[in-house]
Write a protein that holds these residues in place. Structure first.
Motif, mmCIF file in Angstrom:
data_model
loop_
_atom_site.group_PDB
_atom_site.id
_atom_site.type_symbol
_atom_site.label_atom_id
_atom_site.label_comp_id
_atom_site.label_asym_id
_atom_site.label_seq_id
_atom_site.Cartn_x
_atom_site.Cartn_y
_atom_site.Cartn_z
ATOM 1 N N SER A 49 0.849 -1.234 -0.024
ATOM 2 C CA SER A 49 -0.008 -0.038 -0.192
ATOM 3 C C SER A 49 0.762 1.198 0.016
ATOM 4 C CB SER A 49 -0.966 0.026 1.311
ATOM 5 O OG SER A 49 -0.045 0.080 2.350
ATOM 6 N N SER A 51 0.833 3.727 2.181
ATOM 7 C CA SER A 51 1.614 4.016 3.514
ATOM 8 C C SER A 51 2.707 3.105 3.872
ATOM 9 C CB SER A 51 0.391 4.026 4.488
ATOM 10 O OG SER A 51 -0.221 2.871 4.516
ATOM 11 N N GLN A 87 -4.422 7.422 -0.391
ATOM 12 C CA GLN A 87 -6.052 8.040 -0.923
ATOM 13 C C GLN A 87 -6.485 8.139 0.449
ATOM 14 O OE1 GLN A 87 -7.286 4.998 -3.196
ATOM 15 N NE2 GLN A 87 -5.998 5.438 -4.908
ATOM 16 N N GLN A 88 -7.431 9.322 0.273
ATOM 17 C CA GLN A 88 -8.243 9.323 1.535
ATOM 18 C C GLN A 88 -9.355 8.416 1.708
ATOM 19 O OE1 GLN A 88 -8.488 12.349 3.393
ATOM 20 N NE2 GLN A 88 -6.547 12.786 2.358
ATOM 21 N N GLN A 89 -9.349 8.047 2.841
ATOM 22 C CA GLN A 89 -10.484 6.755 3.373
ATOM 23 C C GLN A 89 -12.009 7.593 3.028
ATOM 24 O OE1 GLN A 89 -9.505 5.701 6.984
ATOM 25 N NE2 GLN A 89 -7.714 4.489 6.718
ATOM 26 N N LYS A 90 -12.813 6.386 2.621
ATOM 27 C CA LYS A 90 -14.018 7.191 2.401
ATOM 28 C C LYS A 90 -14.731 7.496 3.671
ATOM 29 C CE LYS A 90 -16.500 2.559 2.447
ATOM 30 N NZ LYS A 90 -17.023 1.701 1.875
ATOM 31 N N GLU A 91 -15.669 8.205 3.776
ATOM 32 C CA GLU A 91 -16.358 8.820 4.994
ATOM 33 C C GLU A 91 -16.988 7.700 5.713
ATOM 34 O OE1 GLU A 91 -19.820 12.011 5.844
ATOM 35 O OE2 GLU A 91 -18.170 12.619 4.611
ATOM 36 N N PRO A 92 -16.803 7.563 7.075
ATOM 37 C CA PRO A 92 -17.536 6.591 7.714
ATOM 38 C C PRO A 92 -19.101 6.405 7.523
ATOM 39 C CG PRO A 92 -16.850 8.053 9.309
ATOM 40 C CD PRO A 92 -16.155 8.498 7.890
#
Length: 173
Positions: A49, A51, A87-92
């Motif tokens: 990934s 990170s 990449q930004q994690q999707k909103e919870p």
């Protein structure tokens, strides 16, 4: 950090010997292309990934600076290593209004801890309070007035705190 960098550099050493089939690794023989090839290997063969890639790159950059300042290399080998964008994690996902209603009506107000449980649920739902913050709350952390209110939530270590305004439903609970 030391343990992580050591692990990353051990993986690099194995790659250097096994994949590049070079003896060593001898610090004086390292080349910038060895680092670049290693990063390509991690990305394409091991499919790490972003990170994880950035962690390996940080380890290589620190190592490169170390051998440069110790005068074991004439230049920084990691100058052209770029970190990867995470990449930004999707909103919870949130509870629907119906799920919130079901949750609140499930509290038995006639039970032994009914009002306490309702207050806890209201704090979670309305204030975004974390479990650890809720556990550390004391009565002194809550300020209630007729039309306003707030609470001071402390982090895990009790070092920093944030003040959270309380809306009408939370104050009532």
């Amino acid at each position: 950090t030391i343990r992580t960098y050591r692990s990353c550099l051990n993986v690099f050493c194995r790659f250097y010997k096994e994949q590049l089939q070079k003896p060593g690794p001898y610090v004086q023989r390292l080349q910038e292309t060895d680092f670049v090839t290693y990063i390509d290997y991690l990305r394409h063969d091991r499919k790490l990934s972003a990170s994880s890639m950035n962690r390996h790159i940080a380890a290589l950059k620190s190592f490169s600076k170390f051998i440069f300042y110790k005068r074991l290399q004439r230049r920084l080998l990691s100058n052209n290593l770029k970190t990867y964008r995470i990449q930004q994690q999707k909103e919870p996902s949130r509870l629907s209004k119906q799920e919130v209603r079901c949750l609140l009506t499930a509290v038995d107000l006639n039970g032994r801890n009914g009002y306490r449980n309702l207050a806890i649920l209201q704090l979670f739902l309305q204030c975004g309070l974390r479990v650890g913050e809720l556990v550390r709350l004391s009565r002194d952390d809550i300020t209630l007035h007729k039309t306003t209110g707030s609470l001071k939530a402390k982090d895990e270590k009790g070092i920093s705190e944030r003040e959270i305004p309380l809306n009408k439903s939370v104050r009532k609970a």
